[in-house]
Structures are given as C-alpha cells and as structure tokens.
Design a protein around this motif. Sequence first.
Motif, PDB file in Angstrom:
ATOM      1  N   ASN A 170       0.798  -1.228   0.000  1.00  0.00           N
ATOM      2  CA  ASN A 170       0.000   0.000   0.000  1.00  0.00           C
ATOM      3  C   ASN A 170       0.831   1.278   0.000  1.00  0.00           C
ATOM      4  N   ARG A 171       2.058   1.228  -0.445  1.00  0.00           N
ATOM      5  CA  ARG A 171       2.837   2.449  -0.617  1.00  0.00           C
ATOM      6  C   ARG A 171       2.553   2.981  -2.018  1.00  0.00           C
ATOM      7  N   TYR A 172       1.930   4.145  -2.083  1.00  0.00           N
ATOM      8  CA  TYR A 172       1.439   4.638  -3.356  1.00  0.00           C
ATOM      9  C   TYR A 172       2.574   5.221  -4.201  1.00  0.00           C
ATOM     10  N   ASN A 173       2.476   4.994  -5.496  1.00  0.00           N
ATOM     11  CA  ASN A 173       3.480   5.492  -6.435  1.00  0.00           C
ATOM     12  C   ASN A 173       2.929   6.524  -7.415  1.00  0.00           C
ATOM     13  N   GLY A 174       1.600   6.660  -7.494  1.00  0.00           N
ATOM     14  CA  GLY A 174       1.025   7.624  -8.424  1.00  0.00           C
ATOM     15  C   GLY A 174      -0.472   7.478  -8.522  1.00  0.00           C
ATOM     16  N   LEU A 175      -1.039   8.067  -9.587  1.00  0.00           N
ATOM     17  CA  LEU A 175      -2.473   8.032  -9.827  1.00  0.00           C
ATOM     18  C   LEU A 175      -2.788   7.100 -10.991  1.00  0.00           C
ATOM     19  N   CYS A 176      -3.906   6.395 -10.868  1.00  0.00           N
ATOM     20  CA  CYS A 176      -4.373   5.531 -11.949  1.00  0.00           C
ATOM     21  C   CYS A 176      -5.680   6.070 -12.512  1.00  0.00           C
ATOM     22  N   TYR A 177      -5.915   5.741 -13.773  1.00  0.00           N
ATOM     23  CA  TYR A 177      -7.098   6.225 -14.493  1.00  0.00           C
ATOM     24  C   TYR A 177      -7.610   5.088 -15.360  1.00  0.00           C
ATOM     25  N   ASP A 212      -1.736  14.904   5.066  1.00  0.00           N
ATOM     26  CA  ASP A 212      -1.487  15.617   3.812  1.00  0.00           C
ATOM     27  C   ASP A 212      -2.680  15.648   2.857  1.00  0.00           C
ATOM     28  N   ILE A 213      -2.796  16.773   2.141  1.00  0.00           N
ATOM     29  CA  ILE A 213      -3.728  16.908   1.033  1.00  0.00           C
ATOM     30  C   ILE A 213      -2.963  16.635  -0.262  1.00  0.00           C
ATOM     31  N   VAL A 214      -3.508  15.783  -1.102  1.00  0.00           N
ATOM     32  CA  VAL A 214      -2.949  15.517  -2.421  1.00  0.00           C
ATOM     33  C   VAL A 214      -3.919  16.048  -3.465  1.00  0.00           C
ATOM     34  N   CYS A 215      -3.406  16.831  -4.402  1.00  0.00           N
ATOM     35  CA  CYS A 215      -4.227  17.361  -5.484  1.00  0.00           C
ATOM     36  C   CYS A 215      -3.515  17.090  -6.803  1.00  0.00           C
ATOM     37  N   MET A 237      -1.582  12.657 -16.489  1.00  0.00           N
ATOM     38  CA  MET A 237      -1.439  13.594 -15.390  1.00  0.00           C
ATOM     39  C   MET A 237      -0.668  14.836 -15.844  1.00  0.00           C
ATOM     40  N   GLU A 238      -1.268  16.012 -15.650  1.00  0.00           N
ATOM     41  CA  GLU A 238      -0.619  17.268 -15.992  1.00  0.00           C
ATOM     42  C   GLU A 238       0.238  17.780 -14.844  1.00  0.00           C
ATOM     43  N   TRP A 239      -0.228  17.586 -13.623  1.00  0.00           N
ATOM     44  CA  TRP A 239       0.572  17.938 -12.454  1.00  0.00           C
ATOM     45  C   TRP A 239      -0.021  17.274 -11.217  1.00  0.00           C
ATOM     46  N   ALA A 240       0.783  17.173 -10.175  1.00  0.00           N
ATOM     47  CA  ALA A 240       0.350  16.680  -8.870  1.00  0.00           C
ATOM     48  C   ALA A 240       1.072  17.490  -7.810  1.00  0.00           C
ATOM     49  N   ARG A 241       0.330  17.948  -6.807  1.00  0.00           N
ATOM     50  CA  ARG A 241       0.919  18.735  -5.726  1.00  0.00           C
ATOM     51  C   ARG A 241       0.544  18.123  -4.387  1.00  0.00           C
ATOM     52  N   ASN A 242       1.386  18.326  -3.415  1.00  0.00           N
ATOM     53  CA  ASN A 242       1.151  17.824  -2.063  1.00  0.00           C
ATOM     54  C   ASN A 242       1.174  18.995  -1.090  1.00  0.00           C
ATOM     55  N   ILE A 243       0.153  19.103  -0.269  1.00  0.00           N
ATOM     56  CA  ILE A 243       0.082  20.115   0.782  1.00  0.00           C
ATOM     57  C   ILE A 243       0.235  19.383   2.107  1.00  0.00           C
ATOM     58  N   ASN A 244       1.374  19.552   2.748  1.00  0.00           N
ATOM     59  CA  ASN A 244       1.655  18.818   3.978  1.00  0.00           C
ATOM     60  C   ASN A 244       0.919  19.427   5.162  1.00  0.00           C
ATOM     61  N   LYS A 245       0.213  18.632   5.882  1.00  0.00           N
ATOM     62  CA  LYS A 245      -0.431  19.055   7.120  1.00  0.00           C
ATOM     63  C   LYS A 245      -0.618  17.834   8.004  1.00  0.00           C
ATOM     64  N   ALA A 246      -0.805  18.058   9.291  1.00  0.00           N
ATOM     65  CA  ALA A 246      -1.058  16.951  10.210  1.00  0.00           C
ATOM     66  C   ALA A 246      -2.043  17.402  11.264  1.00  0.00           C
TER      67      ALA A 246
END
Length: 517
Positions: A298-305, A387-390, A399-408
């Motif tokens: 379950n360690r994620y490597n990306g997005l699937c479609y 974290d928020i993933v967008c 995928m055009e872009w992916a950003r991570n907003i770190n929060k806890a």
Amino acid sequence: MMRLRNIFVLLCICSFSLLKAQELPVNYSLGENYNDRYKYSTILSIDDDQKGQTVIVRKYYGGVLLRAKGHYIEMYDADLNLIQDYNYKYSAMHMVDGFIRNGQLYLLELKYNNKKEGYEYIIHQTPLDDFNFTERSILFVSSKEVTNPLAVSKFNRSFNNGFSTAVHFNDKKNAFAITVQHREGKKKKYAMHLFGADLKKHITYDFSTAAEDKNYAFENIEVSPDFQALYFSGKAYFKKRRFDAKERRFQYEVVRVTNSGHQTQEFNDAGRYPESLKPILIDNSLVTVGFYADRKDNRYNGLCYYKLNASSLEIQSKKYNAFSEQFMVDKFGREVNAEIKNLIFKSIHVTEQNALIFSAEEYFVTKGMDATSTGTRLEVERFHYNDIVCAKLNSKGDMEWARNINKAEVTQGDAAYASYTPYGKGETMFFFINSGENPQKMSKNRILFKQGFSRNPNLFVIQVKPTGDLSYKKLVDDKDVRLPIMVSKPLIRKTDNELLFYAKRGSRKQLVKVTVN
C-alpha cells in the motif's frame, strides 16, 4: 461514543513551494453571533431549500455521561439570520443523515424493531414551514440485534457480527444506496437497494451469490441519471484464498447493479495495485480514478485512471501516472524514495474540457491512553487527517501535475473542525483549512502552517491554479470570528459559488459565508 467533552486537539502543519501570500478571488461575510442552548452537539446535516434558506440539523447531548437527547433544527435566511428553530426530542442511536426535497426535511434512521425482530430504516419527515414529524419504514431486514450494525467506517469493516449495513449518498445527494449483509438461517445474504431523494425505490438486487467468495467493503458510488444503474467501487476481500504474510488480501473492484443483474470489473494488473478508487460518469463512459502502488504494501506510487464502458464495464483505456519530482519536493523537501500511503478519496472536480482535478487526504486512526479525572486510564482513538494531495488529469487520463500540501491534524472530538473542504471553479481548485498561526518560511521556499495553542484557528484558503501553482491567504482571522469553524462540513452552493460554514463553541454559534469570485 467519542468523548464529546474533549475539545478537539489539532496540530496543522502545511508546507509547499510558495514565496508569499497573494490576493485571491475569495471573500467572506459573517452572520450574527447567537446564543445556543445546546453546548454539546454534532452536525448531522446542512442543506438548503428551494427558497434559499439554510437548514442545519444537530444531534445534541446531555446528562452526566453525555447521552444523545434529541435533534435541534435551525433555519437561516439568505442574509444568515436565524429565522426559526425546532427541538425534535427524538434521540435515535443510529441517525444516519438528513436531506431536503420539495420543502420537506427527511432524517434517515437505522433502528432495531424488537417486535418484528429485525432492523429497519425509518424516515422521519416534516414540512419546513410547519414542523410536524411523521415516521415511515422504507426497508426491513430480519436479524438478531448486534452491537454495531452500522458500518460507519467504510475503510475498516467487520464482516463477522451477523449483520452489517451501510448507506452511501451520491455526490449530488439526489439518491442513496443501502447495502445489507446478514444471515438468513445458515445462509449469508447480501442485498443492495437504491432510493431516490423522493424515497422511491429504484433498484433492489440480491448480491448474495456474487458475495459467496468475497467480502465487499464499498467506499464510493455513482448513479446513472435515470436511476436504473448503480455503480459501487471498493475493496473485495477474498474469503477462502490462502495468503503469504505480506500478500494483499483484497483487490479493488467496480460493480454495476441493475434490477436484472450485475457486472464486475476487477483491477488486478500485475505489479499495479489500485487504492481509493472513485467512479464518475462522464458522457457515456464510467471514469474511475484513484491511486496505485507497485508493491502489495500500500505504498502509493502515483495516480491511476480507467475509462470503462458504462454498461459492460469493459476497460477501454487505462493510465498509470507516477508522482512527479515536484510532488516529492512538496512533500519531503527533496526527491526521495519515501512512503506515501493511507490516502483516502475526497473529491473530483470535472472541468468544461472533461479534465479531472482529484483531491485526497492522508487519513488513519491510532489508539492511545488518556487519564480521566478520577485517575484511571482509558483507551481512546485518535483520528489523523494529514497531507492533502491534489492532481490534474486531462480528458485522456494523462497527469498534468500533482501537488502535495503537507499538514497533520489529530482529533479525539468532533472531526468537523479538522480535515478540509475542496472547491473547484473552472480550472482552479480551492482548499479551505483551519490554522492557528501565520505561515512560517521553511527551506526551499516552502511554508509551514502551525496551529500552536489557539482555540480559535484561523480559516485559510489555498488556491491551486490551472498550471498547478499554489498561493494562499488568511481568509478569516480569529479576531473576527472568535469561534472555531467546522471547516469540513459546509453547505456548498455551486450555482452561487458559495460555501456556508458553521462556527460553534459552547453556548455561542455563528455562520460564515465564503464566496469564490
């Protein structure tokens, strides 16, 4: 029940590449600060009627042990004025949700009927212009009474208590699906039901044969416009297969159900393990988006479609998009081979060009010990919203872009004050979060949101532009609103580009209206 007397404990840390705050096309207005008679309560639902009025239903608690006492209903006009309230003195152990249709307020309850010896879903209904509740049963299932019949956590399911049921509303909230797992003699039965918001039953399907070899924990649904097809996505746990210690015991599936049958699509490409899949109908196709891992841990490597035929569920195209270098820098400050896991779907925004802007949150539960006033120690659950993933996928799934907003964030109390609310307008995404202090600069032009010890966290808005660039501003200062805001439970009015947030602590309450220009 959660210890509602404990004010939520919240730590919010957010970091991303950004030099300074910018002016964003978002503003707010405040309603009056009102007295409130119910110090301890949680929001069951927030909705609006055809007149533009906002209706909030809260479950309130009282007594030494804080038992549920009833449901309090508030009505506000378009100017955020409280115009009417009503105390529905009906406690209900399992009140599931509430919604409004055609001037009527509906509350959905799961209740055990001792005389009939079974569980039933009951609708409590009243006109909004003259509160007078009536009750009617919409579904009954014979069963022995169990300790926890309602599968409130769709990510951590138990299948061995003899009866388990879940309710899933679609994104438009004009329909809801009910799944029921129970025993009928020695046989295990699995039933699916689809209701419209008008309470008309559109689908009833016996899924028992298909569930003989698997336990299904569905996470998301989609409903066809004519209510004649229902789509579930979630985990299918294998019952009879043997596994190695490190092997994954489930696979993700999408199930299409009608009154006459069902189709199933499994996602089991070698070396690709999907997670947190969300189905959404676009034109004549069923698009399913989520994350994937290239290992079974379950360690994620990306997005699937996946693009599926909406009738047969045949896969027409699929894409696996690895996380970018920018994403890893957002999250860790450098490009590293680190763990990304526990991501739970939050929202999908579809643009006019049928691009998908996908957001998810890092969510998990831990257990710990807390001391009581008498000196004893109790085990408590702590809910982590990190974290928020967008990410943005074009209409073909690239995928055009992916950003991570770190929060806890960590809470033991009302989770409505934690997490975040996403809102999409055009090609732009906005995220609304609570934070107690101004952002601090970090290395590599990143910033840090840190709550500190404030009991009145500020409301911040983060903007993700069509290019994936990030900006932010403090939207509501804790000096203007001296109450914590329930940031993850707003009323969203897409036609007006408005979000209505409820702020409350103790005997005070206030509405905050946010407008995205």
